[in-house]
Design a protein around this motif. Structure first.
Motif, PDB file in Angstrom:
ATOM      1  N   SER A  23       0.832  -1.213   0.000  1.00  0.00           N
ATOM      2  CA  SER A  23       0.000   0.000   0.000  1.00  0.00           C
ATOM      3  C   SER A  23       0.862   1.257   0.000  1.00  0.00           C
ATOM      4  O   SER A  23       0.541   2.238  -0.687  1.00  0.00           O
ATOM      5  CB  SER A  23      -0.921   0.017   1.228  1.00  0.00           C
ATOM      6  OG  SER A  23      -1.867  -1.013   1.180  1.00  0.00           O
ATOM      7  N   GLU A  24       1.961   1.241   0.762  1.00  0.00           N
ATOM      8  CA  GLU A  24       2.852   2.397   0.794  1.00  0.00           C
ATOM      9  C   GLU A  24       3.465   2.655  -0.576  1.00  0.00           C
ATOM     10  O   GLU A  24       3.543   3.809  -1.029  1.00  0.00           O
ATOM     11  CB  GLU A  24       3.957   2.166   1.827  1.00  0.00           C
ATOM     12  CG  GLU A  24       3.471   2.211   3.262  1.00  0.00           C
ATOM     13  CD  GLU A  24       4.575   1.889   4.258  1.00  0.00           C
ATOM     14  OE1 GLU A  24       5.756   1.817   3.846  1.00  0.00           O
ATOM     15  OE2 GLU A  24       4.261   1.719   5.447  1.00  0.00           O
ATOM     16  N   MET A  25       3.888   1.600  -1.251  1.00  0.00           N
ATOM     17  CA  MET A  25       4.448   1.774  -2.592  1.00  0.00           C
ATOM     18  C   MET A  25       3.368   2.213  -3.573  1.00  0.00           C
ATOM     19  O   MET A  25       3.617   3.056  -4.449  1.00  0.00           O
ATOM     20  CB  MET A  25       5.100   0.471  -3.064  1.00  0.00           C
ATOM     21  CG  MET A  25       5.832   0.595  -4.393  1.00  0.00           C
ATOM     22  SD  MET A  25       7.250   1.739  -4.356  1.00  0.00           S
ATOM     23  CE  MET A  25       8.457   0.756  -3.447  1.00  0.00           C
ATOM     24  N   ARG A  26       2.179   1.664  -3.422  1.00  0.00           N
ATOM     25  CA  ARG A  26       1.072   2.040  -4.291  1.00  0.00           C
ATOM     26  C   ARG A  26       0.774   3.531  -4.170  1.00  0.00           C
ATOM     27  O   ARG A  26       0.529   4.217  -5.174  1.00  0.00           O
ATOM     28  CB  ARG A  26      -0.156   1.214  -3.921  1.00  0.00           C
ATOM     29  CG  ARG A  26      -1.466   1.500  -4.643  1.00  0.00           C
ATOM     30  CD  ARG A  26      -1.442   1.021  -6.075  1.00  0.00           C
ATOM     31  NE  ARG A  26      -0.909   2.034  -6.976  1.00  0.00           N
ATOM     32  CZ  ARG A  26      -0.526   1.789  -8.219  1.00  0.00           C
ATOM     33  NH1 ARG A  26      -0.555   0.566  -8.704  1.00  0.00           N
ATOM     34  NH2 ARG A  26      -0.079   2.754  -8.976  1.00  0.00           N
ATOM     35  N   ARG A  27       0.806   4.059  -2.948  1.00  0.00           N
ATOM     36  CA  ARG A  27       0.532   5.483  -2.748  1.00  0.00           C
ATOM     37  C   ARG A  27       1.608   6.349  -3.409  1.00  0.00           C
ATOM     38  O   ARG A  27       1.305   7.405  -3.978  1.00  0.00           O
ATOM     39  CB  ARG A  27       0.430   5.793  -1.251  1.00  0.00           C
ATOM     40  CG  ARG A  27      -0.829   5.244  -0.590  1.00  0.00           C
ATOM     41  CD  ARG A  27      -1.047   5.829   0.791  1.00  0.00           C
ATOM     42  NE  ARG A  27      -0.078   5.363   1.767  1.00  0.00           N
ATOM     43  CZ  ARG A  27      -0.214   4.259   2.511  1.00  0.00           C
ATOM     44  NH1 ARG A  27      -1.280   3.499   2.368  1.00  0.00           N
ATOM     45  NH2 ARG A  27       0.697   3.929   3.386  1.00  0.00           N
TER      46      ARG A  27
END
Length: 240
Positions: free
Chosen positions: A229-233
């Motif tokens: 999720s952090e990379m997606r953001r």
């Protein structure tokens, strides 16, 4: 939106350190999907140092986003790819002595082995991609083989220091422009992390980034779903 492929090889690396059953790459893949992964990447190496044959079968049965199988132009793994039919097959160079993939395929000097592998994969309805260095000559050779995409090797960029960073980023940009102009999808990956990914994600024409080690490393601290999720953001903020 830039597509995020999450490479789960190093989940299997941890498991193989003890030759046991955990952590399970299939569970990691499911959590990566929940975190926003657009695809799951896994590399079936000839020496089976991390992903095993059973993993491939289980992943193909359980992953609901696109699957991207990395493999060398080697008969046994090609046969497995043609049997399980992943959405994508990414042909990569492979050396038993290397810790990780150290460079791109030399498509321009290939004697026909890569072309034969591409033809075989395509005959089974599998989209094909080549992992190459950001070199215009290699991009042109890939285009001549009719692949659907190229994945530019970002390792030298990831390792670069100071002024060399801009030089390597420029190489990626020029090669990427040639790939897009040739009608191929532009992918990139290797050594990308939560800091250095931003400039690559902002390069013109980039459609997909494949990231593994940094995400798995972060997952040790915060869990796979949150790490993805952090990379997606970050990628969403970089999208045009």
């Amino acid at each position: 939106m830039i597509e995020l492929g999450v490479n789960i090889d190093h989940v299997a690396t941890v498991r193989q350190a003890r030759r046991t059953y955990e952590p399970d790459p299939a569970i990691a893949a499911a959590l990566a999907e929940q975190g926003g992964a657009d695809g799951i990447t896994f590399h079936l190496r000839e020496d089976r140092r991390h992903i095993q044959d059973r993993d491939v079968d289980v992943l193909m049965q359980t992953v609901t986003v696109k699957t991207n199988l990395e493999l060398a132009c080697e008969e046994q793994v090609l046969a497995i790819a043609c049997r399980v039919k992943p959405d994508w097959a990414l042909l990569v160079p492979e050396s038993r002595e290397e810790v990780t993939t150290e460079g791109g395929l030399d498509v321009a000097s290939d004697s026909g082995r890569i072309a034969a592998a591409i033809e075989r994969l395509k005959s089974h309805g599998i989209l094909t991609s080549l992992f190459i260095d950001p070199d215009v000559r290699q991009v042109a050779a890939a285009a001549e083989l009719g692949v659907d995409a190229v994945e530019l090797h970002t390792g030298p960029y990831a390792l670069a220091k100071r002024a060399d960073v801009a030089t390597e980023l420029s190489r990626l940009e020029v090669a990427g422009q040639h790939a897009s102009q040739a009608g191929m999808r532009l992918h990139a990956g290797h050594g990308l992390n939560y800091v250095n990914v931003r400039p690559v994600a902002k390069l013109p024409g980039v459609i997909e980034l494949n990231i593994g080690h940094a995400i798995v490393s972060r997952a040790v601290m915060v869990g796979m779903k949150e790490a993805v999720s952090e990379m997606r953001r970050i990628l969403d903020l970089c999208s045009p």
